[in-house]
Enzyme design. Structure first.
Site, PDB file in Angstrom:
ATOM      1  N   LYS A  91      31.153  96.120  60.710  1.00  0.00           N
ATOM      2  CA  LYS A  91      32.526  96.859  60.884  1.00  0.00           C
ATOM      3  C   LYS A  91      33.395  95.293  61.289  1.00  0.00           C
ATOM      4  O   LYS A  91      34.071  95.558  62.495  1.00  0.00           O
ATOM      5  CB  LYS A  91      31.737  97.152  62.202  1.00  0.00           C
ATOM      6  CG  LYS A  91      31.112  98.530  61.941  1.00  0.00           C
ATOM      7  CD  LYS A  91      30.958  99.103  63.505  1.00  0.00           C
ATOM      8  CE  LYS A  91      29.519 100.445  63.476  1.00  0.00           C
ATOM      9  NZ  LYS A  91      28.336  99.679  62.826  1.00  0.00           N
ATOM     10  N   ARG A  92      33.430  95.126  59.897  1.00  0.00           N
ATOM     11  CA  ARG A  92      34.808  93.930  60.362  1.00  0.00           C
ATOM     12  C   ARG A  92      36.373  94.885  60.646  1.00  0.00           C
ATOM     13  O   ARG A  92      36.481  95.595  59.813  1.00  0.00           O
ATOM     14  CB  ARG A  92      34.722  93.145  59.047  1.00  0.00           C
ATOM     15  CG  ARG A  92      33.555  92.425  58.964  1.00  0.00           C
ATOM     16  CD  ARG A  92      33.325  90.728  60.160  1.00  0.00           C
ATOM     17  NE  ARG A  92      32.522  90.409  60.320  1.00  0.00           N
ATOM     18  CZ  ARG A  92      31.463  89.749  60.790  1.00  0.00           C
ATOM     19  NH1 ARG A  92      31.366  90.304  61.490  1.00  0.00           N
ATOM     20  NH2 ARG A  92      30.661  88.914  60.397  1.00  0.00           N
TER      21      ARG A  92
END
Length: 277
Positions: A85-86
């Protein structure tokens, strides 16, 4: 998805799960858990999704176990989705992209999860790299956590919801693949338990043109009716994500693999072409 059924199995080695398997919640337990999952799922499901946080918490040695798992999945020909979930901007998001999507990266995966809430356009380095290297990005669109609605359901000046704008942007990136009759490389994360949000917000998931990673089945309680209501005519794009419902079959490797195949078959029946009838 065509070969193995539309299921992505998560590898989530959190402390309570390690203990339930009779493993110590340290590095040795992490490695044993991960190796069992990789060998149980490789070649049996469409994709496997390790959750990076549960490896990062062990420091560099934990990240090394994650890298080994990704390499083993790649060697087995099983697609990996690295759940990180960058989301960032500029050179930082470019570095994140190369860490997970560059072919020569130690932690390279077939796809990564990313957050677009610094703006979908900020993800451009990752999206471009994914498309250049034959990899993919799953962009958070509609998540099932209550707090997510504050941002995702908010309306833009043009009347679209933020989540709808993300879906539209993914559709633009996937347009060439869609014209070829293929799923594009830019997927969306859409929770199977978001209720009527898709309809209420006027989001056309089918037009997004990519796979729809759908957490919420199994232990999180989404039913067949929930899935049909959320995804509608985009059912054929759904890649259901399940972790606890499969992992509770461990630590026996054979039982884990059998449970994964069983859940994949259940999901396949749930989203079959006649499921809307």
């Amino acid at each position: 998805m065509d070969a193995h059924g539309p299921l992505c199995v998560g590898i989530d080695p959190h402390r309570a799960l390690l203990q339930s398997w009779g493993l110590t919640p340290g590095l040795d337990g992490l490695r044993a858990f991960t190796e069992t999952c990789v060998t149980a799922f490789a070649g049996r499901v469409a994709a496997v999704k390790p959750q990076s946080a549960f490896y990062e918490v062990h420091g560099a040695a934990g990240v090394a176990v994650l890298e080994e798992a990704l390499a083993a999945l790649r060697a087995a020909g099983t697609l990996s989705i690295l759940d990180v979930k960058r989301g960032d901007i500029g050179t930082t998001v470019e570095a994140y992209a190369h860490a997970s999507l560059a072919p020569d990266a130690p932690g390279a995966a077939d796809a990564v999860t990313m957050s677009p809430y610094l703006g979908y356009g900020a993800l451009r380095p990752a999206i471009d790299l994914a498309q250049e290297t034959g990899r993919g990005v799953f962009v958070l669109a509609l998540t099932s956590n209550p707090e997510g609605a504050q941002v995702q359901h908010a309306r833009l000046p043009d009347g679209r919801s933020v989540a709808g704008a993300v879906a539209d942007a993914a559709g633009e990136d996937n347009a060439p693949a869609r014209a070829r009759g293929e799923l594009g490389s830019i997927g969306l994360v859409v929770g199977a338990t978001v209720g009527d949000a898709v309809q209420r917000l006027g989001i056309d998931l089918a037009a997004s043109g990519g796979p729809l990673l759908a957490p919420g089945l199994g232990a999180q309680g989404a039913t067949a009716d929930d899935v049909r209501r959320v995804f509608g005519d985009a059912l054929g794009q759904v890649l259901a994500a399940s972790s606890r419902d499969v992992l509770r079959a461990g630590p026996d490797r054979a039982a884990l693999g059998a449970r994964a195949e069983q859940v994949a078959a259940e999901v396949d029946r749930m989203i079959a072409p006649g499921a809307l009838d």
